[in-house]
Write a protein that holds these residues in place. Structure first.
Motif, PDB file in Angstrom:
ATOM      1  N   HIS A   1       0.658  -1.144  -0.075  1.00 58.34           N
ATOM      2  CA  HIS A   1       0.002   0.069   0.042  1.00 58.34           C
ATOM      3  C   HIS A   1       0.960   1.270   0.146  1.00 58.34           C
ATOM      4  O   HIS A   1       1.800   1.530   0.783  1.00 58.34           O
ATOM      5  CB  HIS A   1      -0.949   0.113   1.300  1.00 58.34           C
ATOM      6  CG  HIS A   1      -1.890   1.091   1.255  1.00 58.34           C
ATOM      7  ND1 HIS A   1      -2.934   1.204   0.206  1.00 58.34           N
ATOM      8  CD2 HIS A   1      -1.727   2.230   1.956  1.00 58.34           C
ATOM      9  CE1 HIS A   1      -3.556   2.622   0.392  1.00 58.34           C
ATOM     10  NE2 HIS A   1      -3.017   3.088   1.467  1.00 58.34           N
ATOM     11  N   LEU A   2       0.658   2.103  -1.048  1.00 58.00           N
ATOM     12  CA  LEU A   2       1.469   3.370  -1.253  1.00 58.00           C
ATOM     13  C   LEU A   2       0.522   4.532  -0.802  1.00 58.00           C
ATOM     14  O   LEU A   2      -0.480   4.672  -1.284  1.00 58.00           O
ATOM     15  CB  LEU A   2       1.727   3.580  -2.556  1.00 58.00           C
ATOM     16  CG  LEU A   2       2.463   2.371  -3.371  1.00 58.00           C
ATOM     17  CD1 LEU A   2       2.326   2.847  -4.735  1.00 58.00           C
ATOM     18  CD2 LEU A   2       3.715   1.973  -2.882  1.00 58.00           C
TER      19      LEU A   2
ATOM     20  N   GLU B   1      -0.573   8.258  -0.033  1.00 59.90           N
ATOM     21  CA  GLU B   1      -0.303   9.584  -0.764  1.00 59.90           C
ATOM     22  C   GLU B   1       0.930  10.231  -0.461  1.00 59.90           C
ATOM     23  O   GLU B   1       1.181  10.716   0.706  1.00 59.90           O
ATOM     24  CB  GLU B   1      -1.775  10.604  -0.532  1.00 59.90           C
ATOM     25  CG  GLU B   1      -1.418  11.527  -1.562  1.00 59.90           C
ATOM     26  CD  GLU B   1      -3.022  12.311  -1.616  1.00 59.90           C
ATOM     27  OE1 GLU B   1      -3.191  13.177  -2.257  1.00 59.90           O
ATOM     28  OE2 GLU B   1      -3.862  11.802  -0.664  1.00 59.90           O
TER      29      GLU B   1
ATOM     30  N   THR C   1      -1.791  -0.845  -3.931  1.00 63.27           N
ATOM     31  CA  THR C   1      -2.863  -0.035  -3.946  1.00 63.27           C
ATOM     32  C   THR C   1      -2.222   1.243  -3.259  1.00 63.27           C
ATOM     33  O   THR C   1      -1.199   1.575  -3.023  1.00 63.27           O
ATOM     34  CB  THR C   1      -3.896  -0.702  -2.704  1.00 63.27           C
ATOM     35  OG1 THR C   1      -3.510  -0.533  -1.510  1.00 63.27           O
ATOM     36  CG2 THR C   1      -4.601  -1.934  -3.338  1.00 63.27           C
TER      37      THR C   1
ATOM     38  N   LYS D   1      -2.463   5.793  -3.367  1.00 63.01           N
ATOM     39  CA  LYS D   1      -2.286   7.114  -4.258  1.00 63.01           C
ATOM     40  C   LYS D   1      -0.968   7.562  -4.367  1.00 63.01           C
ATOM     41  O   LYS D   1      -0.791   8.493  -4.755  1.00 63.01           O
ATOM     42  CB  LYS D   1      -3.308   8.262  -3.821  1.00 63.01           C
ATOM     43  CG  LYS D   1      -4.651   7.893  -3.795  1.00 63.01           C
ATOM     44  CD  LYS D   1      -5.401   9.016  -3.328  1.00 63.01           C
ATOM     45  CE  LYS D   1      -7.123   8.560  -3.441  1.00 63.01           C
ATOM     46  NZ  LYS D   1      -7.505   8.387  -4.629  1.00 63.01           N
ATOM     47  N   GLY D   2      -0.007   6.486  -4.161  1.00 59.59           N
ATOM     48  CA  GLY D   2       1.263   6.899  -4.155  1.00 59.59           C
ATOM     49  C   GLY D   2       2.002   6.885  -5.684  1.00 59.59           C
ATOM     50  O   GLY D   2       0.895   6.450  -6.617  1.00 59.59           O
ATOM     51  N   LYS D   3       3.215   6.581  -5.782  1.00 62.01           N
ATOM     52  CA  LYS D   3       4.026   6.474  -7.097  1.00 62.01           C
ATOM     53  C   LYS D   3       4.990   5.471  -7.199  1.00 62.01           C
ATOM     54  O   LYS D   3       5.523   5.274  -6.165  1.00 62.01           O
ATOM     55  CB  LYS D   3       4.351   7.800  -7.509  1.00 62.01           C
ATOM     56  CG  LYS D   3       4.974   7.797  -9.176  1.00 62.01           C
ATOM     57  CD  LYS D   3       5.716   8.955  -9.289  1.00 62.01           C
ATOM     58  CE  LYS D   3       5.049  10.245  -9.712  1.00 62.01           C
ATOM     59  NZ  LYS D   3       5.522  11.411  -9.854  1.00 62.01           N
TER      60      LYS D   3
ATOM     61  N   ASP E   1      -5.444   2.550  -7.956  1.00 59.06           N
ATOM     62  CA  ASP E   1      -5.255   4.292  -7.695  1.00 59.06           C
ATOM     63  C   ASP E   1      -3.897   4.623  -7.694  1.00 59.06           C
ATOM     64  O   ASP E   1      -3.648   6.147  -7.759  1.00 59.06           O
ATOM     65  CB  ASP E   1      -5.787   4.147  -6.005  1.00 59.06           C
ATOM     66  CG  ASP E   1      -7.170   3.851  -5.881  1.00 59.06           C
ATOM     67  OD1 ASP E   1      -7.893   3.865  -6.762  1.00 59.06           O
ATOM     68  OD2 ASP E   1      -7.369   3.352  -4.732  1.00 59.06           O
ATOM     69  N   PHE E   2      -2.830   3.876  -7.965  1.00 55.88           N
ATOM     70  CA  PHE E   2      -1.657   4.560  -7.696  1.00 55.88           C
ATOM     71  C   PHE E   2      -1.134   5.154  -9.233  1.00 55.88           C
ATOM     72  O   PHE E   2      -1.764   4.665 -10.356  1.00 55.88           O
ATOM     73  CB  PHE E   2      -0.568   3.594  -7.482  1.00 55.88           C
ATOM     74  CG  PHE E   2      -0.499   2.359  -8.190  1.00 55.88           C
ATOM     75  CD1 PHE E   2       0.451   2.096  -9.405  1.00 55.88           C
ATOM     76  CD2 PHE E   2      -1.145   1.216  -7.599  1.00 55.88           C
ATOM     77  CE1 PHE E   2       0.752   1.004 -10.074  1.00 55.88           C
ATOM     78  CE2 PHE E   2      -1.005  -0.226  -8.273  1.00 55.88           C
ATOM     79  CZ  PHE E   2      -0.323  -0.173  -9.484  1.00 55.88           C
ATOM     80  N   THR E   3       0.071   5.828  -9.317  1.00 59.94           N
ATOM     81  CA  THR E   3       0.506   6.243 -10.663  1.00 59.94           C
ATOM     82  C   THR E   3       1.931   5.409 -11.006  1.00 59.94           C
ATOM     83  O   THR E   3       2.527   5.201  -9.932  1.00 59.94           O
ATOM     84  CB  THR E   3       0.826   7.717 -10.695  1.00 59.94           C
ATOM     85  OG1 THR E   3      -0.277   8.479 -10.288  1.00 59.94           O
ATOM     86  CG2 THR E   3       1.702   8.241 -11.619  1.00 59.94           C
TER      87      THR E   3
ATOM     88  N   LEU F   1      -5.825   3.791 -12.235  1.00 59.52           N
ATOM     89  CA  LEU F   1      -4.465   3.886 -12.300  1.00 59.52           C
ATOM     90  C   LEU F   1      -4.158   5.103 -13.349  1.00 59.52           C
ATOM     91  O   LEU F   1      -4.894   5.005 -14.293  1.00 59.52           O
ATOM     92  CB  LEU F   1      -3.774   2.551 -12.624  1.00 59.52           C
ATOM     93  CG  LEU F   1      -3.916   1.343 -11.841  1.00 59.52           C
ATOM     94  CD1 LEU F   1      -2.802   0.365 -12.489  1.00 59.52           C
ATOM     95  CD2 LEU F   1      -3.535   1.766 -10.439  1.00 59.52           C
TER      96      LEU F   1
END
Length: 472
Positions: A106-107, A109, A153, A155-157, A230-232, A254
């Protein structure tokens, strides 16, 4: 002899076409089947436990590797029965990450996992696929083999750091920074293909150091119950998301950006029950491409990609928006693509099917609906059975429905089809489509059972004869 046999197989397939197409005979049947499929694709759930990588010694910043600390967190999470391995808001440098069952990476934000550009940080070699062929090679940057309930998962990168100064130059093109004396993949690629055709056992195809076959970014091999949400993800060495022989996959929300060579956005290969939804693609190759193995390996393994939904995605640059092939020897069926938007002068095609008689395989039941296209280069709909050199394995392409396609500013063609006379594209249907500003309405050969209903190209209603002979 092989070519004769596969021509006979293609002929038998033709006799079965009516049976195959009857099972979803109307647009309503098609989209009801899609809705039923979506209900059974379920995201994995994880225990309410967090394992924060800094608690295991992960180093903040770009200088020190945190590979071992991340591996320790994954091991402990797995041994505890699962949960989240949390990357907090900061930048962390790492080599290969290997996920295990019941682990959600899990990343948070603001979190960035920065992947090393040193090839030695992706050793030892692992069992993988490279352009549809099994082998031992550098580990993908994120990898799992024969695991269940795995996810990335948040909202990180994820940043692969690929550029003209490292991975991309390995492709051997001066466009991507290659110069004399630098590593180059060409001979290794040819060697791997030779081993494939000679039917050398895959685990004896040992590559890695000295061979310059770039790793994929994310690969799940023979896994079940996968979520990527959700991530980039940016700057991949080559193919970006690459599940193989896996089932029940959710890819959602993504942002995928990588404009290097062979930077396909998402390549499910020999996978079943896949949902790709609400994603953004800006890529150096196909945005989404469904695959099932190359040549002998694809036929030997014999597992198609099937039961796939692509919904509400935005495609920018790329060789194609929704693509099937070219490594498609195991076949592909039941693809539902709808409510997508595509728009870039560097997008070549909207719907693309590419195969050859060295590939073979059956591609069937492809449904493309409610797609809006701003502009593209070559064709809105492209089927090509001559993508690479010919062989002895006749491909089959049948049952294609394109419905409610809107193109504002087309490229060279509205529809472009090339097929074999002994294996024409069959049951090709377009309904309620408007394509504007193309240089040529259509160019097609060897199509059978074509039906165009309310199709307008360059302001004129187009009849089926345009694809079947008259009007070409």
């Amino acid at each position: 002899m092989k070519r004769t046999i596969y021509m006979l197989i293609a002929g038998c397939a033709t006799l079965l076409t009516v049976i195959t197409s009857c099972h979803l005979s109307s647009s309503e049947d098609v989209w009801e089947a899609k809705a039923s499929l979506e209900q059974r694709i379920v995201e994995p759930r994880f225990a309410d436990r967090d394992f924060v990588i800094t608690d295991f010694g992960a180093h903040r910043g770009r200088e020190q590797l945190s590979t071992r600390a991340i591996a320790k967190a994954i091991d402990q999470c797995h041994e505890a029965g699962g949960g989240r391995v949390v990357v907090p808001a900061d930048t962390f440098l790492t080599g290969a990450i290997h996920l295990k069952s019941n682990v959600n990476l899990h990343l948070e934000e603001g979190a960035v996992l920065l992947f090393s550009t040193r090839s030695e940080d992706y050793l030892p070699t692992v069992f993988t696929r490279w352009e549809g062929i099994e082998l031992m090679n550098y580990s993908p940057l994120i990898y799992a083999s024969e695991q269940e309930n795995v996810a990335v998962t948040g909202k990180g990168k994820l940043d692969g750091q690929a550029s003209d100064q490292n991975w991309w130059s390995w492709c051997g093109s001066k466009r991507y920074g290659w110069q004399e004396g630098m590593p180059r993949q060409n001979s290794a690629r040819d060697s791997l293909q030779n081993l494939n055709h000679r039917e050398v056992p895959p685990r004896e195809r040992i590559f890695g150091p000295g061979y310059s076959l770039r790793p994929n970014f994310v690969q799940f091999y023979k896994c079940r119950n996968i979520a990527l949400t959700d991530f980039t993800i940016v700057n991949s060495p080559m193919w970006i998301l690459h599940p193989v022989l896996s089932q029940n996959i959710t890819i959602k929300g993504l942002t995928i950006k990588s404009i290097g060579p062979n930077s396909d956005g998402c390549d499910p290969e020999s996978c079943k029950d896949v949902l790709i939804k609400d994603c953004y693609f800006d890529t150096g190759d196909d945005c989404i491409a469904f695959k099932s193995g190359r040549d002998h390996d694809g036929r030997r393994i014999g597992v198609p990609s099937e039961n796939i939904i692509v919904e509400n995605c935005l495609m920018k640059r790329g060789h194609g928006g929704v693509v099937i092939g070219s490594e498609i020897s195991g076949g592909c069926r039941n693809v539902y693509a709808l409510n997508c938007t595509m728009d870039s002068p560097e997008l070549d095609r909207a719907l693309r099917i590419k195969t050859s008689s060295s590939r073979g395989g059956v591609i069937e039941n492809v449904y493309f609906k409610d797609v809006k296209v701003g502009t593209y280069n070559e064709a809105a709909v492209r089927v090509n059975m001559f993508y690479e050199a010919p062989g002895d394995y006749m491909p089959v392409v049948r049952n294609i429905l394109v419905e409610n396609l809107e193109v504002a500013d087309g490229g060279k063609y509205g529809v472009l089809i090339r097929a074999y006379p002994e294996s024409p594209v069959q049951n090709f249907r377009m309904v309620n489509c408007v394509i504007n500003s193309v240089d040529q309405v259509a160019k097609a050969d060897h199509v059978k059972n074509v039906k165009l209903e309310n199709v307008t190209i360059n302001g004129k209603e187009i009849t089926s004869e345009v694809l079947t002979g008259e009007g070409n």
